[in-house]
Write an enzyme that holds these catalytic residues in place. Structure first.
Site, PDB file in Angstrom:
ATOM      1  N   CYS A  43     -69.491 -92.535 -44.278  1.00 40.83           N
ATOM      2  CA  CYS A  43     -69.798 -90.877 -44.377  1.00 40.83           C
ATOM      3  C   CYS A  43     -70.546 -90.605 -45.564  1.00 40.83           C
ATOM      4  O   CYS A  43     -71.560 -89.861 -45.399  1.00 40.83           O
ATOM      5  CB  CYS A  43     -68.360 -90.389 -44.470  1.00 40.83           C
ATOM      6  N   CYS A  48     -72.255 -89.009 -42.423  1.00 41.71           N
ATOM      7  CA  CYS A  48     -72.025 -87.309 -42.471  1.00 41.71           C
ATOM      8  C   CYS A  48     -73.054 -86.680 -43.664  1.00 41.71           C
ATOM      9  O   CYS A  48     -73.566 -85.728 -43.394  1.00 41.71           O
ATOM     10  CB  CYS A  48     -70.831 -87.084 -42.779  1.00 41.71           C
ATOM     11  N   LYS A  51     -77.053 -87.358 -43.483  1.00 42.31           N
ATOM     12  CA  LYS A  51     -77.318 -86.946 -42.360  1.00 42.31           C
ATOM     13  C   LYS A  51     -77.484 -85.379 -42.471  1.00 42.31           C
ATOM     14  O   LYS A  51     -78.591 -84.734 -42.082  1.00 42.31           O
ATOM     15  CB  LYS A  51     -76.411 -87.214 -41.423  1.00 42.31           C
ATOM     16  N   TYR A 180     -73.266 -87.928 -30.569  1.00 39.29           N
ATOM     17  CA  TYR A 180     -73.572 -87.227 -31.826  1.00 39.29           C
ATOM     18  C   TYR A 180     -74.605 -87.644 -32.682  1.00 39.29           C
ATOM     19  O   TYR A 180     -75.624 -86.922 -32.939  1.00 39.29           O
ATOM     20  CB  TYR A 180     -72.224 -87.463 -32.791  1.00 39.29           C
ATOM     21  N   GLU A 184     -78.228 -85.450 -33.105  1.00 37.27           N
ATOM     22  CA  GLU A 184     -78.740 -85.155 -34.443  1.00 37.27           C
ATOM     23  C   GLU A 184     -79.748 -85.902 -34.783  1.00 37.27           C
ATOM     24  O   GLU A 184     -80.557 -84.982 -35.513  1.00 37.27           O
ATOM     25  CB  GLU A 184     -77.361 -85.588 -35.241  1.00 37.27           C
ATOM     26  N   HIS A 438     -69.315 -56.524 -38.831  1.00 38.04           N
ATOM     27  CA  HIS A 438     -70.630 -56.113 -38.548  1.00 38.04           C
ATOM     28  C   HIS A 438     -71.486 -56.261 -39.429  1.00 38.04           C
ATOM     29  O   HIS A 438     -71.194 -55.482 -40.674  1.00 38.04           O
ATOM     30  CB  HIS A 438     -70.481 -54.881 -37.686  1.00 38.04           C
ATOM     31  N   GLU A 443     -68.915 -61.849 -34.899  1.00 36.52           N
ATOM     32  CA  GLU A 443     -68.031 -60.601 -34.480  1.00 36.52           C
ATOM     33  C   GLU A 443     -67.965 -60.715 -32.923  1.00 36.52           C
ATOM     34  O   GLU A 443     -66.942 -60.183 -32.218  1.00 36.52           O
ATOM     35  CB  GLU A 443     -68.698 -59.403 -34.576  1.00 36.52           C
TER      36      GLU A 443
HETATM   37  P1  NDP Z   1     -70.873 -91.426 -29.436  1.00 37.62           P
HETATM   38  O1  NDP Z   1     -69.730 -92.059 -28.611  1.00 37.62           O
HETATM   39  O2  NDP Z   1     -70.939 -90.011 -29.568  1.00 37.62           O
HETATM   40  O3  NDP Z   1     -72.089 -91.580 -28.359  1.00 37.62           O
HETATM   41  C1  NDP Z   1     -72.397 -92.775 -27.766  1.00 37.62           C
HETATM   42  C2  NDP Z   1     -73.493 -92.510 -26.808  1.00 37.62           C
HETATM   43  O4  NDP Z   1     -73.971 -93.834 -26.229  1.00 37.62           O
HETATM   44  C3  NDP Z   1     -73.037 -91.946 -25.441  1.00 37.62           C
HETATM   45  O5  NDP Z   1     -73.974 -91.034 -25.096  1.00 37.62           O
HETATM   46  C4  NDP Z   1     -72.702 -93.026 -24.651  1.00 37.62           C
HETATM   47  O6  NDP Z   1     -72.929 -92.642 -23.167  1.00 37.62           O
HETATM   48  C5  NDP Z   1     -74.103 -93.760 -24.825  1.00 37.62           C
HETATM   49  N1  NDP Z   1     -73.691 -95.385 -24.698  1.00 37.62           N
HETATM   50  C6  NDP Z   1     -72.689 -96.098 -24.940  1.00 37.62           C
HETATM   51  N2  NDP Z   1     -72.766 -97.368 -24.445  1.00 37.62           N
HETATM   52  C7  NDP Z   1     -73.956 -97.292 -23.614  1.00 37.62           C
HETATM   53  C8  NDP Z   1     -74.681 -98.244 -22.893  1.00 37.62           C
HETATM   54  N3  NDP Z   1     -74.087 -99.462 -22.936  1.00 37.62           N
HETATM   55  N4  NDP Z   1     -75.799 -97.971 -22.492  1.00 37.62           N
HETATM   56  C9  NDP Z   1     -76.557 -96.726 -22.617  1.00 37.62           C
HETATM   57  N5  NDP Z   1     -75.510 -95.778 -23.278  1.00 37.62           N
HETATM   58  C10 NDP Z   1     -74.278 -96.130 -23.873  1.00 37.62           C
HETATM   59  O7  NDP Z   1     -71.200 -92.246 -30.603  1.00 37.62           O
HETATM   60  P2  NDP Z   1     -72.295 -92.202 -31.729  1.00 37.62           P
HETATM   61  O8  NDP Z   1     -72.815 -93.527 -31.956  1.00 37.62           O
HETATM   62  O9  NDP Z   1     -73.248 -91.122 -31.469  1.00 37.62           O
HETATM   63  O10 NDP Z   1     -71.574 -91.790 -32.797  1.00 37.62           O
HETATM   64  C11 NDP Z   1     -70.405 -92.655 -33.510  1.00 37.62           C
HETATM   65  C12 NDP Z   1     -69.040 -91.768 -33.509  1.00 37.62           C
HETATM   66  O11 NDP Z   1     -69.270 -91.310 -35.012  1.00 37.62           O
HETATM   67  C13 NDP Z   1     -68.863 -90.446 -32.910  1.00 37.62           C
HETATM   68  O12 NDP Z   1     -68.190 -90.830 -31.859  1.00 37.62           O
HETATM   69  C14 NDP Z   1     -68.469 -89.564 -33.583  1.00 37.62           C
HETATM   70  O13 NDP Z   1     -66.875 -89.608 -33.904  1.00 37.62           O
HETATM   71  C15 NDP Z   1     -68.991 -89.999 -35.156  1.00 37.62           C
HETATM   72  N6  NDP Z   1     -69.852 -88.891 -35.557  1.00 37.62           N
HETATM   73  C16 NDP Z   1     -69.547 -87.742 -35.789  1.00 37.62           C
HETATM   74  C17 NDP Z   1     -70.451 -86.756 -36.203  1.00 37.62           C
HETATM   75  C18 NDP Z   1     -70.197 -85.202 -36.657  1.00 37.62           C
HETATM   76  O14 NDP Z   1     -68.942 -85.449 -36.713  1.00 37.62           O
HETATM   77  N7  NDP Z   1     -70.999 -84.463 -36.564  1.00 37.62           N
HETATM   78  C19 NDP Z   1     -71.980 -87.147 -36.482  1.00 37.62           C
HETATM   79  C20 NDP Z   1     -72.359 -88.373 -35.984  1.00 37.62           C
HETATM   80  C21 NDP Z   1     -71.218 -89.448 -35.731  1.00 37.62           C
HETATM   81  P3  NDP Z   1     -71.593 -91.668 -22.544  1.00 37.62           P
HETATM   82  O15 NDP Z   1     -71.767 -90.579 -23.037  1.00 37.62           O
HETATM   83  O16 NDP Z   1     -72.265 -91.776 -21.130  1.00 37.62           O
HETATM   84  O17 NDP Z   1     -70.582 -92.821 -22.591  1.00 37.62           O
END
Ligand code: NDP
Length: 461
Positions: A43, A48, A51, A180, A184, A438, A443
């Protein structure tokens, strides 16, 4: 007098581990914590916090453009990537110092080494080879980006880890994933002037969010100039003359200076000695825990991303506080995963809490859906073509608001407060009885008096 060196040994100095170690030490327990990289964990060091700093940096070019509508003439502007990275690094170093100061102030022993389990009560400090014993052990080693090793050429790609320290800002980037991190960073790089393409295997980005917001954000990103290729995956990455050459299943050959994989994160359990201690993991390598974050070994707990429950910093911290109640205050406490507010720091931002319309449709017989889409006041003079979306999902029978979803400026800030209202079990009538403030965008949340439509048995009527 305990026969162990420590009451508690924590492996991993991220959000969850540091909280557990600091609070246990402040209760008078003899605590040591070991971290192999930098205190603060994902983080603070490469997640976080940096980022969000990058998000702010990437928004300025739109601010400069918007200023014209308010009478300002902004002179020539330019962006220096190295300056941003250096400023970010200085802030991260400051925060890391604060984490250590908090631990030291509570009398926890801070160890800068990798630590591995030897047995259920013994830990080896890799730097010195020394072994120490502890009555209780907490594993909070977090996770790491999935390297997607099955992809030919994955070694040429970066993950979010490297994105924070690129030597140069690339001219073009392809980001694989639709979660995510992918979304982002696509917005960050685009905002900093990088030609950005997102490639995602599914029908629509952000698969776990409300459909309206997913579509709304997709359209807004495309309107800004981000290329989004859905229903597509990378097949191969290789080095070409002018950069990287990518083969995509449906879009054919693409080129980019940098390819970033954001395809989920794996738990950090490799080589941790879990076998030696008898700690069970699941098929993804995540440590299996019970409702109280206890592993199958009585005195070993695990929390945060290494358990692959909900990968969010505040969740890891909450799990650590529950551990303290359970282990040291004779008050067994289960982490509460209901109604976790969350934000995607895209541009526009997503803020959400509770169930999406689709999820709520499966759980409740009839829903009232209140939906507003409007142009925010600031956009009237800036001329920016942007729309905010706000949506409340209400269980028609109980009138309870079961989901709240926002796309637009400050959506994350709003979602935090909406989280309180949903947690308190507020009904739509409570929202109706709340005076509007407002002029704000928020709102709208208390002035949507009639349902936009209803959903019965999962079908819109
Ligand atoms: P996510 O789980 O959010 O997204 C992973 C993405 O990768 C999804 O779109 C998934 O597709 C895709 N994917 C997974 N495996 C494959 C594959 N073999 N081939 C193609 N696509 C694939 O993970 P992130 O890595 O973005 O983030 C990790 C975690 O970190 C998040 O779950 C979140 O909890 C946390 N995070 C939170 C943030 C925040 O609070 N703002 C910011 C950044 C991270 P599909 O959807 O189809 O499964």
């Amino acid at each position: 007098m305990s026969s162990y060196d420590y009451d508690l040994f924590v492996i991993g100095g991220g959000s969850g581990g540091v909280r557990g170690a600091r609070v246990a030490a402040s209760l008078g327990k003899k605590v040591a914590i070991a971290e192999e990289y930098r205190y603060g964990g994902t983080c603070v060091i490469r997640g976080c916090v940096p980022k969000k700093l990058f998000v702010y940096a990437s928004q300025f070019h739109e601010h400069f453009e918007d200023a014209a509508g308010f009478g300002w003439t902004v002179g020539d502007s330019s962006f220096d990537w190295k300056k941003l990275v250096a400023a970010k690094d200085a802030e991260i170093a400051r925060l890391e110092g604060l984490y250590k100061k908090g631990l030291a102030g509570a009398n926890a022993e801070i160890l800068e080494t990798r630590a591995e389990l030897v047995d259920a009560h013994t830990v080896r400090l890799v730097k010195t080879g020394q072994t120490v014993t502890a009555k209780t052990i907490m594993i909070a080693t977090g996770g790491r980006p999935n390297p997607h090793a099955a992809l030919p050429g994955h070694e040429f790609c970066i993950s979010s880890n490297e994105a924070f320290h690129l030597e140069e800002l690339p001219k073009s980037i392809v980001i694989a994933g639709g979660g995510y991190i992918a979304v982002e960073f696509a917005n960050i790089f685009h905002g900093l002037g990088v030609e950005t393409t997102l490639i995602y295997r599914g029908a629509e980005i952000l698969s776990r969010f409300d459909e309206d917001l997913r579509r709304g954000l997709h359209e807004a990103m495309v309107a800004k100039g981000i290329r989004i290729l859905c229903h597509d995956t990378l097949q191969k990455v290789s080095k070409g003359e002018g950069g990287l050459v990518l083969e995509a299943l449906n879009s054919g050959t693409l080129q980019a200076d940098v390819v970033m994989l954001a395809l989920g994160r794996d738990p950090n359990t490799e080589g941790l000695g879990l076998d030696a201690a008898g700690v069970a993991v699941d098929e993804r390598g995540a440590i299996i825990v019970d409702d109280y974050s206890r592993t199958n070994v009585e005195n070993i707990y695990a929390l945060g991303d290494v358990t692959n429950r909900v990968q969010l910093t505040p969740v890891a911290i909450h799990e650590a506080m529950c551990f303290i109640e359970t282990e040291y205050k004779n008050n067994p406490t289960r982490p509460d995963y209901e109604l976790i507010p969350t934000a995607v720091f895209s541009q526009p931002e997503i803020g959400t809490v509770g169930l999406s319309e689709e999820e709520a449709g499966k759980r409740y017989g009839e829903l009232e859906v209140y939906r507003a889409q409007f142009r925010p006041l600031k956009a009237t003079l800036s001329g920016r073509a942007e729309r905010m979306i706000m949506k409340l999902i209400v269980d028609a029978a109980s009138r309870k608001v079961v989901g709240a979803h926002i796309l637009g400026h400050d959506a994350g800030e709003m979602a935090q407060l909406l989280g309180v209202t949903l947690k308190a079990g507020c009904t739509k009538d409570d929202f109706d009885q709340t005076m509007a403030l407002h002029p704000t965008a928020a709102e709208e949340l208390v002035t949507m008096y009639a349902p936009t439509y209803r959903v019965r048995d999962g079908q819109r009527i």
